[in-house]
Design an enzyme around this catalytic site. Structure first.
Site, PDB file in Angstrom:
ATOM      1  N   LYS A 155       0.854  -1.213   0.000  1.00  0.00           N
ATOM      2  CA  LYS A 155       0.000   0.000   0.000  1.00  0.00           C
ATOM      3  C   LYS A 155       0.878   1.246   0.000  1.00  0.00           C
ATOM      4  CE  LYS A 155      -1.731   1.471   4.043  1.00  0.00           C
ATOM      5  NZ  LYS A 155      -1.374   2.858   4.387  1.00  0.00           N
ATOM      6  N   ASN A 156       1.896   1.265   0.842  1.00  0.00           N
ATOM      7  CA  ASN A 156       2.684   2.481   1.043  1.00  0.00           C
ATOM      8  C   ASN A 156       3.717   2.725  -0.045  1.00  0.00           C
ATOM      9  OD1 ASN A 156       1.137   2.973   3.240  1.00  0.00           O
ATOM     10  ND2 ASN A 156       2.682   2.422   4.746  1.00  0.00           N
ATOM     11  N   ARG A 216      -4.117  10.639   4.795  1.00  0.00           N
ATOM     12  CA  ARG A 216      -2.948  11.510   4.885  1.00  0.00           C
ATOM     13  C   ARG A 216      -2.057  11.382   3.650  1.00  0.00           C
ATOM     14  NH1 ARG A 216       0.631  14.115   7.473  1.00  0.00           N
ATOM     15  NH2 ARG A 216       2.806  13.537   7.240  1.00  0.00           N
ATOM     16  N   ARG A 255       0.349  14.553  12.855  1.00  0.00           N
ATOM     17  CA  ARG A 255       0.722  14.384  11.457  1.00  0.00           C
ATOM     18  C   ARG A 255       1.045  15.701  10.723  1.00  0.00           C
ATOM     19  NH1 ARG A 255      -0.965   9.203  10.209  1.00  0.00           N
ATOM     20  NH2 ARG A 255       0.752   9.163   8.715  1.00  0.00           N
ATOM     21  N   PRO A 256       2.026  16.481  11.178  1.00  0.00           N
ATOM     22  CA  PRO A 256       2.370  17.747  10.505  1.00  0.00           C
ATOM     23  C   PRO A 256       2.976  17.513   9.115  1.00  0.00           C
ATOM     24  CG  PRO A 256       4.033  17.185  12.118  1.00  0.00           C
ATOM     25  CD  PRO A 256       2.952  16.170  12.272  1.00  0.00           C
ATOM     26  N   ILE A 257       3.061  18.562   8.303  1.00  0.00           N
ATOM     27  CA  ILE A 257       3.730  18.446   6.992  1.00  0.00           C
ATOM     28  C   ILE A 257       4.802  19.525   6.823  1.00  0.00           C
ATOM     29  CG2 ILE A 257       1.756  17.336   5.825  1.00  0.00           C
ATOM     30  CD1 ILE A 257       1.233  20.064   4.459  1.00  0.00           C
ATOM     31  N   ASP A 258       5.346  20.002   7.942  1.00  0.00           N
ATOM     32  CA  ASP A 258       6.357  21.069   7.866  1.00  0.00           C
ATOM     33  C   ASP A 258       7.584  20.658   7.046  1.00  0.00           C
ATOM     34  OD1 ASP A 258       6.581  19.321  10.239  1.00  0.00           O
ATOM     35  OD2 ASP A 258       8.464  20.395  10.558  1.00  0.00           O
ATOM     36  N   LEU A 259       7.984  19.398   7.116  1.00  0.00           N
ATOM     37  CA  LEU A 259       9.168  18.959   6.355  1.00  0.00           C
ATOM     38  C   LEU A 259       8.874  18.934   4.849  1.00  0.00           C
ATOM     39  CD1 LEU A 259      10.439  16.099   8.692  1.00  0.00           C
ATOM     40  CD2 LEU A 259      11.364  18.423   8.476  1.00  0.00           C
ATOM     41  N   ILE A 273       8.373   6.965  16.824  1.00  0.00           N
ATOM     42  CA  ILE A 273       7.913   7.644  15.595  1.00  0.00           C
ATOM     43  C   ILE A 273       6.614   8.406  15.855  1.00  0.00           C
ATOM     44  CG2 ILE A 273       7.324   7.353  13.158  1.00  0.00           C
ATOM     45  CD1 ILE A 273      10.185   6.522  13.763  1.00  0.00           C
ATOM     46  N   ARG A 292      -8.507  -0.549   5.070  1.00  0.00           N
ATOM     47  CA  ARG A 292      -7.664   0.469   4.435  1.00  0.00           C
ATOM     48  C   ARG A 292      -6.333  -0.139   4.004  1.00  0.00           C
ATOM     49  NH1 ARG A 292      -7.024   6.001   7.537  1.00  0.00           N
ATOM     50  NH2 ARG A 292      -5.728   6.206   5.683  1.00  0.00           N
TER      51      ARG A 292
HETATM   52  C1  EPZ Z   1       4.388   6.854   6.418  1.00  0.00           C
HETATM   53  O1  EPZ Z   1       3.625   7.899   6.979  1.00  0.00           O
HETATM   54  C2  EPZ Z   1       3.440   5.667   6.306  1.00  0.00           C
HETATM   55  N1  EPZ Z   1       2.314   6.013   5.441  1.00  0.00           N
HETATM   56  C3  EPZ Z   1       2.932   5.280   7.687  1.00  0.00           C
HETATM   57  O2  EPZ Z   1       2.134   4.106   7.534  1.00  0.00           O
HETATM   58  C4  EPZ Z   1       4.117   4.945   8.578  1.00  0.00           C
HETATM   59  O3  EPZ Z   1       3.654   4.656   9.871  1.00  0.00           O
HETATM   60  C5  EPZ Z   1       5.089   6.144   8.610  1.00  0.00           C
HETATM   61  O4  EPZ Z   1       5.487   6.498   7.273  1.00  0.00           O
HETATM   62  C6  EPZ Z   1       6.347   5.836   9.408  1.00  0.00           C
HETATM   63  O5  EPZ Z   1       7.004   4.740   8.839  1.00  0.00           O
HETATM   64  C7  EPZ Z   1       2.505   6.024   4.103  1.00  0.00           C
HETATM   65  O6  EPZ Z   1       3.584   5.760   3.603  1.00  0.00           O
HETATM   66  C8  EPZ Z   1       1.308   6.354   3.264  1.00  0.00           C
HETATM   67  P1  EPZ Z   1       6.491  10.131   8.476  1.00  0.00           P
HETATM   68  P2  EPZ Z   1       4.226   9.414   7.015  1.00  0.00           P
HETATM   69  O7  EPZ Z   1       6.367  11.429   7.759  1.00  0.00           O
HETATM   70  O8  EPZ Z   1       5.083   9.649   5.835  1.00  0.00           O
HETATM   71  C9  EPZ Z   1       6.913  13.434  11.784  1.00  0.00           C
HETATM   72  C10 EPZ Z   1       0.231   2.772   7.759  1.00  0.00           C
HETATM   73  O9  EPZ Z   1      -0.237   2.213   8.759  1.00  0.00           O
HETATM   74  N2  EPZ Z   1       6.795  14.411  10.691  1.00  0.00           N
HETATM   75  O10 EPZ Z   1       7.619   9.211   8.110  1.00  0.00           O
HETATM   76  O11 EPZ Z   1       3.079  10.313   7.257  1.00  0.00           O
HETATM   77  C11 EPZ Z   1       5.651  12.613  11.988  1.00  0.00           C
HETATM   78  O12 EPZ Z   1       4.715  13.297  12.803  1.00  0.00           O
HETATM   79  C12 EPZ Z   1       0.732   4.195   7.848  1.00  0.00           C
HETATM   80  O13 EPZ Z   1       0.345   2.227   6.629  1.00  0.00           O
HETATM   81  C13 EPZ Z   1       7.023  15.750  10.974  1.00  0.00           C
HETATM   82  O14 EPZ Z   1       7.295  16.130  12.107  1.00  0.00           O
HETATM   83  O15 EPZ Z   1       5.132   9.347   8.307  1.00  0.00           O
HETATM   84  C14 EPZ Z   1       6.196  11.362  12.640  1.00  0.00           C
HETATM   85  O16 EPZ Z   1       6.370  11.600  14.016  1.00  0.00           O
HETATM   86  C15 EPZ Z   1       0.459   4.792   9.214  1.00  0.00           C
HETATM   87  N3  EPZ Z   1       6.920  16.652   9.955  1.00  0.00           N
HETATM   88  C16 EPZ Z   1       7.568  11.169  11.969  1.00  0.00           C
HETATM   89  O17 EPZ Z   1       7.899  12.453  11.416  1.00  0.00           O
HETATM   90  C17 EPZ Z   1       6.621  16.282   8.673  1.00  0.00           C
HETATM   91  O18 EPZ Z   1       6.566  17.145   7.782  1.00  0.00           O
HETATM   92  C18 EPZ Z   1       7.585  10.141  10.846  1.00  0.00           C
HETATM   93  O19 EPZ Z   1       6.480  10.420  10.043  1.00  0.00           O
HETATM   94  C19 EPZ Z   1       6.391  14.914   8.419  1.00  0.00           C
HETATM   95  C20 EPZ Z   1       6.487  13.995   9.431  1.00  0.00           C
END
Ligand code: EPZ
Length: 421
Positions: A22-23, A93, A122-126, A330, A400
């Site tokens: 999926k991911n 997301r 779930r921020p998107i600042d990065l 995480i 999902r």
């Molecule tokens: C991906 O989510 C996966 N989803 C998630 O799987 C997975 O749990 C996660 O990576 C971690 O491996 C998809 O790929 C669609 P991150 P993502 O950005 O990209 C913080 C599932 O069950 N962060 O790697 O949203 C964030 O809050 C889902 O299939 C920021 O601070 O996760 C988290 O603490 C759930 N700023 C950490 O980074 C940002 O701009 C890692 O999140 C982005 C993220």
């Protein structure tokens, strides 16, 4: 609304075929927005999240159709709409992954901020930091949408955040850089296999990306991407979930279509717990004697232990002979399954981002509530071995990320039924 009824206490034996990831499929579908020709994706699972991304891409001017059980055909036919609306983005997301492709190909992207969910804010600042580093102009406009526009120029970006690398931020920035003028280097990039698969897809369509799978990814700008065919990698999280199903039920399951090299942290912990995992016929065979040793788990970015298997391992360790410690690095709030597992007789005590798991002899069936995708999977696993009947409500969460999981579990001997009310 669908719910599961599970009669516990049966060891699982047999064979299961893992679906496509999926991911990996979700960002690769978004990347097809950048392609001039038709894209044919194979090994794409039929999940509600995939159908949701199909809807978003259709709204953005793509033809998307499932021509065979695991094959999607995608083609851009109209580039006029660049707005991914809130009513769609808020439900998933990963919708944010259309931002990089829209900006790269159309010079404009309007995407609703995805908001939070059951596992965190779930921020998107990065994502936005990377887009701005490439020269994108980012503006927060009315209604909680983010507007990105401009012509992009290659640069060097450090993309690490407070929790380390970000999977979808790496995806978005890598896609945005594909058409940027010159060279882009992403430092502290996510190393997940899904990012590697996305880069391999983009290269198959004509991009010039190297370093995927490592913390440093280099993207040489190109003028366009063609169409073509691509096969998505297997879903390592579904594979890990079935490994736990074998271990928790004291059974033996052959897992076809899984890449053990994507699961080294997981198989290492299964070995520590006393579960046997062996390579078999391009996949794995997993068996357990039933005696489970306690262990400590800390979730980390890949290649560390995946947060998406934390809940499933908590269910498994609830039955270990001793105390285990699980620390979530995480998504520190990703513990909605704790209360539900305790309703089934587990002894879990949350201390901030850590849960102390005191092993018990048996879990007891009960009505429980699914909350997020992977917590739901943990409740199914617990129900498989609990004494008596377990009823799991809101199974739309599990749909999902798992293709009709009950249809994969039944041939293995599980007594699980999907009902509606
Ligand atoms: C991906 O989510 C996966 N989803 C998630 O799987 C997975 O749990 C996660 O990576 C971690 O491996 C998809 O790929 C669609 P991150 P993502 O950005 O990209 C913080 C599932 O069950 N962060 O790697 O949203 C964030 O809050 C889902 O299939 C920021 O601070 O996760 C988290 O603490 C759930 N700023 C950490 O980074 C940002 O701009 C890692 O999140 C982005 C993220």
């Amino acid at each position: 609304m669908d719910y599961f009824v599970i009669e516990g206490g049966r060891a699982l034996h047999g064979r299961v075929k893992i679906s496509g990831s999926k991911n990996a499929a979700l960002p690769i579908m978004a990347a097809s927005l950048m392609c001039d020709g038709q894209v044919v994706l194979r090994n794409v699972p039929d999940l509600s999240d995939i159908r949701h991304m199909q809807l978003i891409l259709q709204r953005l001017g793509m033809q998307v159709e499932r021509t065979e059980p695991d094959v999607l055909k995608l083609k851009v036919v109209d580039q006029s709409n660049c707005h991914a609306e809130y009513d769609l983005v808020r439900k998933m997301r990963a919708s944010v992954c259309v931002m990089g492709p829209l900006l790269a190909r159309r010079g404009l992207a309007r995407v609703a901020m995805p908001g939070g969910c059951a596992i965190g804010i779930r921020p998107i600042d990065l994502h936005l930091k990377g887009i701005e580093a490439l020269g994108g102009v980012v503006e927060l406009i009315e209604g909680g949408d983010v507007l990105c526009k401009g012509k992009l120029k290659g640069t060097e970006i450090f993309l690490g955040g407070h929790f380390g690398s970000s999977v979808t931020a790496t995806a978005n920035v890598m896609m945005a850089a594909v058409f940027a003028e010159g060279t882009t280097i992403i430092e502290s990039a996510a190393c997940e296999p899904e990012i590697e698969d996305l880069a391999n897809f983009l290269n198959a369509m004509g991009a010039k990306i190297t370093g995927q799978g490592s913390p440093r990814i280099t993207i040489e700008g190109v003028d366009k991407l063609t169409g073509g065919e691509y096969t998505v990698i297997p879903d390592r999280i579904e594979a890990g979930t079935f490994m736990v199903a074998s271990a928790i039920s004291k059974g033996e399951i052959i897992i076809d279509n899984c890449k053990l090299e994507h699961l080294m942290a997981v198989t290492k912990h299964l070995d520590d717990i006393g579960v046997v995992v062996e390579k078999y016929n391009g996949g794995a065979v997993v068996r357990s004697s039933g005696y489970l040793k306690p262990t400590d788990i800390t979730t980390q970015p890949y290649p560390g232990f995946p947060t998406d298997l934390q809940a499933q391992f908590m269910a498994l360790l609830s039955l270990a002979d001793g105390n285990s410690i699980i620390t979530e690095k995480i998504f520190p709030d990703r513990f909605l399954h704790v209360a539900e597992l305790n309703r089934m007789g587990a002894r879990l005590r949350k201390e901030g981002p850590t849960v102390v798991v005191e092993g018990v002899k048996q879990l007891i069936g009960a009505p429980v509530m699914a909350s997020d995708l992977r917590a739901s999977a943990a409740l199914v696993l617990a129900g498989l071995i609990a004494k008596g009947t377990t009823e799991i409500n809101r199974v739309y969460h599990i749909d999902r990320g798992y293709e009709r999981i009950e249809e994969k579990l039944k041939p293995l001997g599980a007594k699980i039924e999907r009902r509606s009310r």
